[in-house]
Design a protein around this motif. Structure first.
Motif, mmCIF file in Angstrom:
data_model
loop_
_atom_site.group_PDB
_atom_site.id
_atom_site.type_symbol
_atom_site.label_atom_id
_atom_site.label_comp_id
_atom_site.label_asym_id
_atom_site.label_seq_id
_atom_site.Cartn_x
_atom_site.Cartn_y
_atom_site.Cartn_z
ATOM 1 N N ASP A 39 20.194 1.890 16.029
ATOM 2 C CA ASP A 39 19.612 0.559 15.887
ATOM 3 C C ASP A 39 20.093 -0.083 14.585
ATOM 4 N N VAL A 40 20.024 0.697 13.499
ATOM 5 C CA VAL A 40 20.442 0.215 12.184
ATOM 6 C C VAL A 40 21.205 1.331 11.480
ATOM 7 N N ALA A 41 22.309 0.988 10.844
ATOM 8 C CA ALA A 41 23.068 1.945 10.039
ATOM 9 C C ALA A 41 23.150 1.409 8.614
ATOM 10 N N VAL A 42 23.078 2.313 7.648
ATOM 11 C CA VAL A 42 23.137 1.939 6.234
ATOM 12 C C VAL A 42 24.543 2.214 5.710
ATOM 13 N N TYR A 69 23.675 -3.539 10.626
ATOM 14 C CA TYR A 69 24.076 -2.792 9.438
ATOM 15 C C TYR A 69 23.378 -3.351 8.200
ATOM 16 N N VAL A 70 23.033 -2.455 7.296
ATOM 17 C CA VAL A 70 22.444 -2.834 6.020
ATOM 18 C C VAL A 70 23.305 -2.232 4.917
ATOM 19 N N ILE A 71 23.691 -3.056 3.951
ATOM 20 C CA ILE A 71 24.483 -2.552 2.831
ATOM 21 C C ILE A 71 23.538 -2.068 1.739
ATOM 22 N N SER A 72 23.627 -0.792 1.421
ATOM 23 C CA SER A 72 22.760 -0.192 0.415
ATOM 24 C C SER A 72 23.187 -0.599 -0.990
ATOM 25 N N PRO A 73 22.230 -0.721 -1.919
ATOM 26 C CA PRO A 73 22.586 -0.957 -3.322
ATOM 27 C C PRO A 73 23.501 0.130 -3.882
ATOM 28 N N VAL A 74 23.544 1.293 -3.227
ATOM 29 C CA VAL A 74 24.445 2.367 -3.657
ATOM 30 C C VAL A 74 25.892 1.876 -3.659
ATOM 31 N N ALA A 75 26.208 0.926 -2.759
ATOM 32 C CA ALA A 75 27.565 0.394 -2.687
ATOM 33 C C ALA A 75 27.928 -0.388 -3.951
ATOM 34 N N LEU A 76 26.906 -0.814 -4.694
ATOM 35 C CA LEU A 76 27.112 -1.520 -5.963
ATOM 36 C C LEU A 76 26.417 -0.753 -7.078
ATOM 37 N N ALA A 77 26.658 0.545 -7.093
ATOM 38 C CA ALA A 77 25.925 1.442 -7.997
ATOM 39 C C ALA A 77 25.847 0.975 -9.451
ATOM 40 N N LEU A 92 12.025 -7.818 -5.489
ATOM 41 C CA LEU A 92 13.346 -7.661 -4.887
ATOM 42 C C LEU A 92 14.010 -6.362 -5.331
ATOM 43 N N ALA A 93 13.833 -6.008 -6.610
ATOM 44 C CA ALA A 93 14.393 -4.749 -7.114
ATOM 45 C C ALA A 93 13.741 -3.556 -6.428
ATOM 46 N N VAL A 94 12.421 -3.638 -6.211
ATOM 47 C CA VAL A 94 11.699 -2.561 -5.521
ATOM 48 C C VAL A 94 12.190 -2.442 -4.076
ATOM 49 N N ALA A 95 12.364 -3.588 -3.408
ATOM 50 C CA ALA A 95 12.846 -3.579 -2.031
ATOM 51 C C ALA A 95 14.260 -3.005 -1.948
ATOM 52 N N SER A 96 15.077 -3.306 -2.946
ATOM 53 C CA SER A 96 16.437 -2.767 -2.974
ATOM 54 C C SER A 96 16.409 -1.245 -3.122
ATOM 55 N N ARG A 97 15.512 -0.763 -3.972
ATOM 56 C CA ARG A 97 15.383 0.686 -4.125
ATOM 57 C C ARG A 97 14.912 1.315 -2.817
ATOM 58 N N LEU A 98 14.035 0.620 -2.096
ATOM 59 C CA LEU A 98 13.566 1.126 -0.810
ATOM 60 C C LEU A 98 14.728 1.284 0.162
ATOM 61 N N VAL A 99 15.602 0.268 0.223
ATOM 62 C CA VAL A 99 16.778 0.349 1.092
ATOM 63 C C VAL A 99 17.653 1.521 0.674
ATOM 64 N N ARG A 100 17.866 1.661 -0.635
ATOM 65 C CA ARG A 100 18.709 2.754 -1.139
ATOM 66 C C ARG A 100 18.128 4.116 -0.781
ATOM 67 N N ASP A 101 16.848 4.311 -1.074
ATOM 68 C CA ASP A 101 16.230 5.623 -0.862
ATOM 69 C C ASP A 101 16.138 5.998 0.605
ATOM 70 N N VAL A 102 15.675 5.053 1.429
ATOM 71 C CA VAL A 102 15.553 5.347 2.862
ATOM 72 C C VAL A 102 16.933 5.551 3.474
ATOM 73 N N ASP A 139 4.818 -0.195 2.885
ATOM 74 C CA ASP A 139 5.775 0.795 3.357
ATOM 75 C C ASP A 139 5.536 2.098 2.629
ATOM 76 N N ALA A 140 5.472 3.188 3.354
ATOM 77 C CA ALA A 140 5.418 4.510 2.740
ATOM 78 C C ALA A 140 6.545 5.318 3.367
ATOM 79 N N THR A 141 7.466 5.819 2.570
ATOM 80 C CA THR A 141 8.599 6.558 3.113
ATOM 81 C C THR A 141 8.472 8.021 2.781
ATOM 82 N N LYS A 142 8.824 8.843 3.753
ATOM 83 C CA LYS A 142 8.800 10.287 3.510
ATOM 84 C C LYS A 142 9.713 10.971 4.499
#
Length: 218
Positions: A3-6, A84-92, A111-121, A213-216
């Protein structure tokens, strides 16, 4: 197809942002060949084939089947994901760091928190895929209309108190074999769009969105 790829590889991110390749990815939600795609996007087959090979090299499309037509072998491709979602990791080097200036009332901090969420998940998904495991997550996404700014502030205060109470109830610092989890709670104005609009959003509406959102990972 996922469905979605990072996308975490900077080179893959650059490839995906090319307008022609982004169009091809969208078209390849349904399998197709270079010949079929050439007619849809208005480009020569050779040009489309070049773009497909580039997308394939970075894992954004995959081979579905090969069809033999006379002396020619037609390769039928498909996108590896619907979105597709581009992770902040791509702009480390310049990815947002929420710890730099934590401010619960700052939209940029959110926005910074949401970016970290994308990166971590994204990293959890990547690691789980390699281990052939599932990532256990939980999220709530809904809307609420406040009558006034005072009501919104009161809601935020009570929501924070409720989350703090739950964290105090279930957090066990000394749990043997326990695993840390991140909980994110956010409230932001909803975006007002005209029906069918796909471009830039218009003015923000009066209906904020409450998202938790709670990620685990298991």
């Amino acid at each position: 197809m996922l469905d979605v790829a990072v996308i975490e590889d900077p080179a893959a991110a650059e490839v995906s942002l090319d307008p022609v390749r982004a169009r091809l990815l969208a078209e390849l939600a349904v399998p197709g060949s270079a010949t079929m795609l050439a007619a849809k996007v208005g480009l020569p087959r050779q040009k489309v084939n070049y773009h497909l090979k580039t997308l394939e090299r970075y894992g954004l499309v995959e081979l579905v089947e090969e069809r033999r037509k006379g002396n020619v072998t037609e390769r039928v491709m498909r996108a590896t994901a619907a979105s597709y979602v581009i992770s902040p990791v791509a702009l480390a080097p310049v990815q947002p760091d929420p710890s730099r200036a934590p401010d619960q009332l700052s939209a940029r901090w959110l926005l910074a928190v949401a970016s970290r969420l994308v990166r971590d998940v994204g990293q959890l998904i990547t690691g789980a895929a390699k281990a052939r495991q599932k990532v256990a997550t939980f999220a709530i996404d809904g809307e609420i209309r406040f009558a006034s700014a005072a009501d919104r502030a009161a809601f935020a205060r009570e929501l924070a108190e409720a989350v703090t109470t739950l964290v105090g109830k279930y957090h066990d610092e000394g749990a043997a074999g326990g695993r840390d989890h991140r909980v994110i709670v956010a409230v932001h104005p909803s975006i007002t769009r005209d029906p069918g609009e796909t471009g830039d959003p218009g003015e923000t509406g009066a209906t904020p969105t409450a998202t938790k959102d709670a990620t685990k990972e298991q």
